[in-house]
Design a protein around this motif. Structure first.
Motif, PDB file in Angstrom:
ATOM      1  N   SER C  84     117.405  -1.039  37.678  1.00 34.65           N
ATOM      2  CA  SER C  84     116.396  -1.028  38.735  1.00 34.65           C
ATOM      3  C   SER C  84     116.538  -2.256  39.625  1.00 34.65           C
ATOM      4  O   SER C  84     115.729  -2.495  40.494  1.00 34.65           O
ATOM      5  CB  SER C  84     115.010  -1.010  38.108  1.00 34.65           C
ATOM      6  OG  SER C  84     114.834  -2.170  37.340  1.00 34.65           O
ATOM      7  N   LEU C  85     117.617  -3.047  39.385  1.00 36.62           N
ATOM      8  CA  LEU C  85     117.754  -4.312  40.090  1.00 36.62           C
ATOM      9  C   LEU C  85     117.780  -4.113  41.605  1.00 36.62           C
ATOM     10  O   LEU C  85     117.034  -4.740  42.333  1.00 36.62           O
ATOM     11  CB  LEU C  85     119.049  -4.984  39.621  1.00 36.62           C
ATOM     12  CG  LEU C  85     119.104  -6.478  39.795  1.00 36.62           C
ATOM     13  CD1 LEU C  85     117.932  -7.130  39.102  1.00 36.62           C
ATOM     14  CD2 LEU C  85     120.399  -7.010  39.227  1.00 36.62           C
ATOM     15  N   PHE C  86     118.641  -3.246  42.046  1.00 36.70           N
ATOM     16  CA  PHE C  86     118.665  -2.976  43.490  1.00 36.70           C
ATOM     17  C   PHE C  86     118.510  -1.477  43.692  1.00 36.70           C
ATOM     18  O   PHE C  86     119.478  -0.767  43.926  1.00 36.70           O
ATOM     19  CB  PHE C  86     119.986  -3.455  44.094  1.00 36.70           C
ATOM     20  CG  PHE C  86     120.180  -4.926  43.949  1.00 36.70           C
ATOM     21  CD1 PHE C  86     119.464  -5.800  44.750  1.00 36.70           C
ATOM     22  CD2 PHE C  86     121.038  -5.437  43.003  1.00 36.70           C
ATOM     23  CE1 PHE C  86     119.619  -7.168  44.616  1.00 36.70           C
ATOM     24  CE2 PHE C  86     121.194  -6.810  42.867  1.00 36.70           C
ATOM     25  CZ  PHE C  86     120.489  -7.672  43.669  1.00 36.70           C
ATOM     26  N   ARG C  87     117.259  -1.033  43.559  1.00 37.12           N
ATOM     27  CA  ARG C  87     117.036   0.401  43.698  1.00 37.12           C
ATOM     28  C   ARG C  87     117.299   0.811  45.134  1.00 37.12           C
ATOM     29  O   ARG C  87     116.781   0.184  46.059  1.00 37.12           O
ATOM     30  CB  ARG C  87     115.582   0.726  43.361  1.00 37.12           C
ATOM     31  CG  ARG C  87     115.186   0.269  41.997  1.00 37.12           C
ATOM     32  CD  ARG C  87     113.734   0.548  41.758  1.00 37.12           C
ATOM     33  NE  ARG C  87     112.881  -0.431  42.408  1.00 37.12           N
ATOM     34  CZ  ARG C  87     111.675  -0.754  41.964  1.00 37.12           C
ATOM     35  NH1 ARG C  87     111.194  -0.172  40.885  1.00 37.12           N
ATOM     36  NH2 ARG C  87     110.946  -1.639  42.584  1.00 37.12           N
ATOM     37  N   PRO C  88     118.095   1.844  45.320  1.00 35.79           N
ATOM     38  CA  PRO C  88     118.264   2.322  46.690  1.00 35.79           C
ATOM     39  C   PRO C  88     116.959   2.982  47.134  1.00 35.79           C
ATOM     40  O   PRO C  88     116.232   3.558  46.316  1.00 35.79           O
ATOM     41  CB  PRO C  88     119.390   3.341  46.564  1.00 35.79           C
ATOM     42  CG  PRO C  88     119.360   3.784  45.151  1.00 35.79           C
ATOM     43  CD  PRO C  88     118.787   2.671  44.332  1.00 35.79           C
TER      44      PRO C  88
END
Lengths: 336, 282, 326
Positions: C84-88
């Protein structure tokens, strides 16, 4: 347990004209003129929404109010003939847990997280009777069995966080029973629990009641539980009892428009949608009044579907509408 | 408007905080009015050296070893101290907030890396660290501010990280994500405003500690040689501490009172900002 | 909207697995769950704590990543995978169509933002540039939920629980969604206010042709709201079917127990509840029992239940049960 049987039908806890609130420059009242009594072997349900004063009323019985912000301003609480409001120190401790015990909504916060269940129960036992080590341990297991705890020896060695919510609540009930109380105050004992567990905890309480003739004061917001478990009910609104009587009377033929509203607001059997258009639920308009800004007259009139001018001017008092059944509403007669 | 009103009312009830704020305002005024009250260069030798306070009406606070006016030094030094304090706090606050928010919001390896860096800064005693940084470069206002910011940002970052983690799990942040708000916008518009109260308090404490550190550096001779700060004045008086203690005591008292004022004011801020927001989010 | 024979379901969840961590233990909070939701329907999701119903809701909203399976909305894949670190970000079309109402109305509103701002934010984020148009829409939504535009400048703490939930609903409505995930929308509310919010959700459904995925632990509320019901237990679907079938002829012992354990209808007249068969406590989702996960509490348990996990099988029109003996 013959002593208890002889106490049947006697009022062991009597609350009369209880007033709670704050006096002084910023005075306000949270509970006003509340009276009720508990009989051995019976359950009285105190029903109301948040802010109705039901929990404060319960806390005041054990003198656990969050003083000085809320204190007893008037009235009397008598337990087996003794005036609880004048008790102090050792006498008060004697009643707390000994005569009257209490269980709360959130069982986890009521248990010490770094102490085993067995040790916490041992402390509770020692607080009430002087027993040697062996007898204490025996009593602890006995208490856990009393609340139908599966595998009591193992549970006694566990720590609170290892138990499920239902088991924790049963540990607290066991703890409450350590002093062999005659009255048990249960403040929303199952609100934090799942439905399947809720039924078990309440069944356990009822089992204890049957066995020891315990008088139970059940604080709840759930009329379904009241119907299932209580013998008498007092409906509270804005710090006052608005209707009071045997459960089948109050729920079967409610007089107060607030009680009626609560009963109708809940979706019930006749309203299953099954794909079709759902019938509207009867709602009570508006919201609970702020204790600092109470309406004049009847506290319910701004939300009442049958209020008249008179309701805004005078406050109706609790008056009989049936056998042991009272309601505080001018229109109670007309509604029948 | 009603909100800032209630805030002011809560702050006013706290008497030490009001005193603290009064001191801060007074020091600010003195710093601003220094060129008017005592025109001229504070470094200039204007009178006889070793004049005790009250000895000469022209120099109410006396003169130092070379005959420089101590009152002029105190007034002009106020702006140096305040500049160092405020600039360091602003730089440390911005850096710490940015890194703390990123760390707390994204978590995972970013959090690990940033927090290890912060720890590395925090393991060395902070004054020693500032001393080394200033000594490595030439002492100037810029390097001093840089050194103080470098030792102060980890505290801010840790605080903002913890607050971000707390606020981030709230449903209102989830709600923003569900309607498509971007991460940076969530941090800026949802999370940081809810961390503001403790942040303001921490940053105002940094102002006070920066003034102290600057004084310490100057005292040891690592101050900005072109600026006459309170710390520099103390170090000038150091040699004659036994015969003319007033030379060090007067700027020392100025530092004491200013730092105390800032601390009292920030305590008051803390109490006034916190009451209901805290309990509502936890 | 094609009401006669909807070709694609509005929401379709296939073999979804959502991992979760609790006290350092990893487990699948949602484990191989499949269902679909047709336009216009209210699909009820019931289960006790730890059954994964809220995790499922949040996975659908893209708040939790899934480790396998997929979720599609109107035929488009919206599964959130990986860290979920860089959720698009989801496309605006999906975001607009799929919204959520949260359980605790106080926690789901930014305490420092005004009501106007809270309801306006989805519009700002989704590219409505004209400020006057946004304000007009906010006013319209606030009126729609029964509050009126004059509350715009106030803060969440100035409102009662029911009013706050109305604000949360207005925010969800501002993007004119087709499906709203309602995660226990009335459980935090007082009884007298619950009916107000349920009525409002009903009216909105009729007026705006909304579909709901309605999550609740409250059988009475679900009985009233849902046309089809899914029962979850420890991350899995144990029974699913049309509401009337499920309430009157449930097959799974867990569904039966849930219905029996629910408090009675207080208006049904006097009755003292008979003591229930003891179910025991819910096992922790972290170490789910082998075989049928309900076997530890089941009265019908046989050795087979401990050994093999029952598959979800069809027992009637639209009615599915995962039990060897149902």
């Amino acid at each position: 347990m013959n002593i208890h049987t002889s106490l049947f039908d006697e009022q062991i806890l009597e609350v009369e004209n209880l007033q709670l609130g704050r006096s002084g420059s910023r005075a306000f009242s949270l509970v006003n003129g509340v009276s009720f009594s508990l009989k051995a072997g019976k359950t009285l349900a105190l029903v109301g929404e948040s802010g109705s004063g039901k929990s404060l009323t319960a806390l005041s019985v054990l003198r656990l109010l969050p003083e000085p912000s809320v204190r007893v301003l008037g009235g009397s609480i008598r337990f087996e003939g003794r005036d609880l409001l004048s008790l102090n120190g050792p006498d008060l401790r004697d009643v707390r847990g000994g005569g009257i015990a209490m269980i709360f909504q959130e069982p986890l916060s009521a248990l010490n997280p770094v102490m085993s269940i067995g040790n916490q129960l041992r402390e509770a036992v020692r607080a009430h009777e002087k027993l040697d080590r062996k007898a204490t341990d025996k009593r602890v297991i006995e208490l856990l069995e009393l609340v139908r705890m599966p595998d009591p020896e193992r549970v006694a060695r566990e720590f609170p966080h290892r138990l499920s919510g239902g088991m924790r609540q049963r540990v607290l009930i066991a703890m409450a029973m350590a002093g062999r109380p005659r009255v048990l105050i249960a403040d929303e004992p199952t609100t934090a629990l799942d439905v399947t567990v809720q039924a078990e905890v309440l069944d356990t309480l009822r089992g204890l009641q049957d066995k020891f003739g315990l008088a139970i004061l059940l604080i709840t917001h759930d009329l379904g539980l009241v119907a299932d478990y209580a013998s008498d009910v007092a409906v509270m609104y804005a710090g006052r009892i608005v209707e009071h009587g045997p459960v089948h009377e109050v729920l079967g033929s409610p007089f107060h428009p607030y009680t009626r509203g609560l009963l109708n607001a809940r979706p019930h059997a006749g309203q299953i949608a099954c794909g079709g258009v759902r019938p509207r639920l009867t709602e009570i308009t508006g919201s609970v009044p702020n204790p600092l800004d109470m309406p004049s007259g009847c506290p319910f009139w701004p939300r009442c579907p049958v209020a008249t001018g008179a309701c805004q001017l005078r406050r109706p008092s609790l008056s009989p509408v049936g056998i042991n059944h009272a309601a505080a509403c001018f229109k109670a007669e007309a509604l029948t | 408007m009603a909100r800032s009103f209630a805030f002011a009312r809560r702050y006013k009830r706290n008497i030490p905080a009001v005193i603290g704020l009064g001191i801060v305002i007074l020091v600010l005024l003195l710093a601003v009015l220094a060129p008017v009250l005592r025109p001229g260069d504070p470094w200039a030798i204007t009178g006889q050296p070793y004049l005790w306070p009250g000895q000469d009406a022209r120099f109410p606070l006396g003169t130092d070893v070379l005959g420089r006016d101590i009152l002029s030094g105190i007034l002009h030094g106020a702006s140096v101290s305040l500049f160092i304090g405020v600039a360091s706090a602003v730089v440390a606050g911005l850096l710490g907030t940015a890194l703390g928010a990123i760390s707390g919001y994204y978590g995972g390896w970013i959090d690990d890396v940033l927090m290890r860096i912060a720890e590395a800064f925090q393991t060395v005693p902070s004054f020693l660290q500032a001393l080394i940084i200033v000594a490595l470069f030439t002492p100037s206002s810029i390097t001093i501010v840089a050194a103080i910011s470098a030792i102060s940002w980890p505290g801010v970052a840790r605080l903002v990280r913890a607050e971000t983690k707390r606020v981030r799990s709230a449903d209102f942040v989830s709600a923003c994500y569900t309607f498509g708000m971007g991460n940076l916008r969530i941090i800026a518009s949802q999370i940081l405003p809810n961390c503001l109260a403790p942040l303001i308090v921490t940053v105002s404490v940094i102002v006070a500690s920066a003034i102290l550190i600057e004084a310490g550096l100057s005292f040891l001779g690592f101050g900005d040689p072109t600026q006459l700060s309170w710390g520099t004045m103390i170090s000038i008086g150091r040699g004659t501490l036994r015969s003319a203690w007033y030379m060090s005591a007067i700027p020392g008292l100025a530092i004491l009172v200013t730092v105390l004022g800032i601390n009292l004011a920030s305590e008051g801020l803390n109490d006034a900002l916190n009451p209901h927001l805290r309990e509502r989010l936890s | 909207m094609n009401m006669i024979a909807p070709a694609t379901p509005l929401l379709d969840v296939r073999n979804l697995v959502v991992p979760h961590r609790k006290d350092g233990h990893a487990f699948n909070a949602v484990d191989d769950v499949s269902f679909s939701l047709q336009p216009g329907e209210t699909l009820g999701l019931v289960g006790e704590s730890g059954c994964g119903k809220s995790t499922l809701a949040r996975a659908i909203m893209g708040l939790y990543p899934s480790s396998s399976g997929n979720i599609s909305f109107k035929g488009a894949d919206i599964t959130t995978k990986g860290s979920s670190l860089f959720r698009p970000r989801r496309s605006r079309d999906i975001t607009r169509g799929l919204q959520m109402v949260f359980q605790d109305p106080l926690l789901s509103l930014n305490p420092r933002a005004t009501i106007g701002r809270i309801v306006e934010e989805p519009l700002i984020v989704n590219g409505v540039r004209n400020r006057a148009a946004r304000r007009a829409k906010v006013g319209e939504m606030l009126t729609r939920v029964g509050l009126g535009p004059d509350v715009m400048d106030r803060l969440p703490h100035e409102f009662s629980g029911g009013q706050r939930q109305r604000i949360g609903i207005a925010r969800a409505l501002s993007l004119t969604p087709e499906l709203i995930i309602c995660d226990e929308p009335v459980s935090a509310l007082d009884l007298s206010v619950q009916a107000q919010v349920l009525n409002l959700l009903n009216d909105l459904q009729v007026d705006l042709k909304l579909s709901y995925l309605f999550i609740s632990h409250d059988i009475a509320v679900l009985r009233y709201m849902a046309s089809r019901v899914i029962v979850m237990y420890l991350g899995k679907i144990v029974e699913a079917g049309p509401a009337d079938v499920l309430w009157n002829a449930a097959r799974h012992p867990y569904t039966k127990a849930l219905i029996a354990a629910a408090p009675g209808d207080p208006t049904a007249g006097p009755r003292a509840r008979p003591n229930k068969v003891t179910l025991g406590d819910i096992p922790s989702p972290v170490d789910r029992p082998h075989g049928c996960s309900f076997h530890t509490r089941c009265a019908l348990r046989q050795s087979r239940c401990v050994e093999t996990e029952p598959a979800l099988r069809r027992v009637g029109p639209g009615h599915f049960v995962a039990c060897h003996f149902a």
